[in-house]
Design a protein around this motif. Structure first.
Motif, mmCIF file in Angstrom:
data_model
loop_
_atom_site.group_PDB
_atom_site.id
_atom_site.type_symbol
_atom_site.label_atom_id
_atom_site.label_comp_id
_atom_site.label_asym_id
_atom_site.label_seq_id
_atom_site.Cartn_x
_atom_site.Cartn_y
_atom_site.Cartn_z
ATOM 1 N N ASP A 88 -7.346 7.876 2.130
ATOM 2 C CA ASP A 88 -6.453 7.276 0.956
ATOM 3 C C ASP A 88 -6.475 5.779 0.931
ATOM 4 O OD1 ASP A 88 -5.401 9.894 0.405
ATOM 5 O OD2 ASP A 88 -3.696 9.722 1.746
ATOM 6 N N VAL A 89 -6.704 5.047 2.235
ATOM 7 C CA VAL A 89 -6.759 3.619 2.232
ATOM 8 C C VAL A 89 -8.035 3.046 1.341
ATOM 9 C CG1 VAL A 89 -6.869 1.478 3.674
ATOM 10 C CG2 VAL A 89 -5.561 3.348 4.343
ATOM 11 N N ALA B 192 -3.123 2.258 -7.382
ATOM 12 C CA ALA B 192 -2.486 3.003 -6.571
ATOM 13 C C ALA B 192 -1.578 2.484 -5.572
ATOM 14 C CB ALA B 192 -3.152 4.234 -5.832
ATOM 15 N N PRO B 193 -0.124 2.652 -5.701
ATOM 16 C CA PRO B 193 0.586 1.804 -4.413
ATOM 17 C C PRO B 193 0.288 2.154 -3.157
ATOM 18 C CG PRO B 193 1.787 3.730 -5.311
ATOM 19 C CD PRO B 193 0.432 3.756 -5.997
ATOM 20 N N PHE B 194 0.606 1.275 -2.190
ATOM 21 C CA PHE B 194 0.390 1.286 -0.754
ATOM 22 C C PHE B 194 1.561 1.746 0.061
ATOM 23 C CE2 PHE B 194 -3.591 -1.147 -1.615
ATOM 24 C CZ PHE B 194 -4.616 -0.580 -0.648
ATOM 25 N N ILE C 11 1.250 4.853 2.021
ATOM 26 C CA ILE C 11 0.123 5.010 3.037
ATOM 27 C C ILE C 11 0.853 4.009 4.139
ATOM 28 C CG2 ILE C 11 -1.994 3.695 3.775
ATOM 29 C CD1 ILE C 11 -2.884 4.456 0.654
ATOM 30 N N ILE C 12 1.470 2.942 3.976
ATOM 31 C CA ILE C 12 1.778 2.024 5.045
ATOM 32 C C ILE C 12 3.124 2.837 5.987
ATOM 33 C CG2 ILE C 12 3.156 -0.016 5.670
ATOM 34 C CD1 ILE C 12 1.683 -1.285 3.459
ATOM 35 N N ASP C 13 3.960 3.656 5.003
ATOM 36 C CA ASP C 13 4.842 4.326 5.730
ATOM 37 C C ASP C 13 4.380 5.354 6.690
ATOM 38 O OD1 ASP C 13 7.088 2.949 4.490
ATOM 39 O OD2 ASP C 13 7.312 4.360 2.815
ATOM 40 N N ALA D 48 -6.396 -3.173 7.300
ATOM 41 C CA ALA D 48 -7.245 -2.871 6.191
ATOM 42 C C ALA D 48 -6.177 -2.777 5.177
ATOM 43 C CB ALA D 48 -8.088 -1.804 6.438
ATOM 44 N N ALA D 49 -5.023 -2.055 5.060
ATOM 45 C CA ALA D 49 -4.484 -1.983 3.889
ATOM 46 C C ALA D 49 -3.584 -3.079 3.452
ATOM 47 C CB ALA D 49 -3.167 -0.868 4.390
ATOM 48 N N MET D 50 -3.327 -3.841 4.707
ATOM 49 C CA MET D 50 -2.655 -5.491 4.398
ATOM 50 C C MET D 50 -3.846 -6.205 3.605
ATOM 51 S SD MET D 50 0.496 -4.969 4.826
ATOM 52 C CE MET D 50 0.852 -6.644 4.568
#
Length: 319
Positions: A162-163, A170-172, A175-177, A246-248
């Motif tokens: 997903d990342v 798409a919102p993150f 994913i972060i949660d 990576a997400a950040m």
């Protein structure tokens, strides 16, 4: 609540009157779940061993968690519970190996205890002594932790896709949660494994295990399993940290891209603003004001002044 398992019996039986507790030769496991003081005293009277209190179970120094006293081996481990909820917790569980009997003291309900209790009914040969019950319980706890790790690993693997394969809009947040919950579970599993690692090493000093070749071999196998799972926890923790970074990073890239577009459009509209500002001045002698086509010429100049920077930025690949 006090329950007693008799070797070859029909599972755990609940003791309703602990003051009248009398243990038979086949009673190998005494399970104290949120015990009252009366139940603790009854077990201490029957075994001649002082049981640790709830406050003593919460101490973290190894000397207070692993010791031998009055011929009994006292082992306190941290066990993960409620791992499939939003708030998994680690709680201390006490194992007291006294002769042929094992006493467990707990204030939580780990799934591993229920699994082992059901297994003991189907396979009574695995509960011939307290040492076998101890190893069986540890085996169930380690298996449960392995299942939790497998589930978390699969969740992290799906989240990694997903990342890096998500649509750009798409919102993150989800994913972060998900990664945050996975990190919490992984951390608590590792804490539990470290506690079990120390406990298994110390349990080998108990006479009931040291003098039993089968128990020693099974305990050595559990020791290797715990070490392997601990290494996997460390790897997975690094993987989760990488995905969070990576997400950040992707969030920062998208924010910078949005700010870049705003900056480009702001620059592109500066020349038209300049033209409009010039012809908005209230000077008396401005020849273009009397020109029949002056209004349309000003609009054309403003459009051309806007398109020029946009075409330049696009050619440079900035847009």
């Amino acid at each position: 609540m006090l329950k007693v398992l008799n070797h070859g019996g029909a599972g755990l039986r609940t003791v309703l009157a602990p003051q009248d507790l009398v243990l038979g030769d086949g009673d190998v496991w005494l399970d104290l779940l949120e015990p009252t003081r009366e139940e603790e005293l009854a077990v201490e009277r029957c075994l001649g061993v002082e049981l640790p209190t709830r406050e003593e179970m919460a101490e973290i120094e190894p000397s207070s968690r692993l010791y031998q006293e009055a011929g009994a081996t006292v082992l306190i481990a941290t066990v993960l519970t409620a791992s499939d909820t939003a708030r998994p917790i680690n709680s201390p569980v006490t194992f007291v190996l006294a002769g042929r009997r094992l006493v467990t003291i707990r204030y939580v309900r780990p799934r591993a205890f229920e699994v082992f209790a059901s297994q003991a009914e189907r396979q009574p040969e695995s509960t011939a002594s307290g040492a076998q019950v101890l190893i069986g319980l540890l085996d169930a706890v380690v298996d449960r932790l392995a299942d939790v790790l497998e589930r978390t690993s699969a969740q992290v693997e799906r989240t990694s896709l997903d990342v890096f394969a998500r649509p750009r809009t798409a919102p993150f947040e989800d994913i972060i949660d998900t990664l945050g919950r996975a990190q919490v579970v992984d951390s608590k599993v590792r804490d539990s494994l470290v506690s079990l690692h120390r406990m298994i090493s110390f349990a080998g000093l108990a006479d009931e295990i040291e003098n039993n070749h089968e128990c020693r071999e099974h305990l050595a196998s559990l020791h290797r399993d715990v070490q392997s799972l601990t290494d996997h926890c460390s790897y997975q923790s690094g993987n989760i940290t990488f995905l969070l970074d990576a997400a950040m990073g992707l969030i920062n890239i998208e924010q910078n891209s949005i700010l870049k577009r705003f900056s480009i459009f702001s620059i592109a509209f500066i020349p038209p603003t300049l033209v409009a500002g010039i012809y908005g001045m209230n000077f008396q002698h401005m020849p273009e004001l009397a020109w029949q086509w002056g209004y349309f010429a000003a609009l054309a100049i403003m459009v051309a002044a806007s398109l020029g920077p946009l075409l330049f930025f696009r050619r440079k690949g900035w847009l």
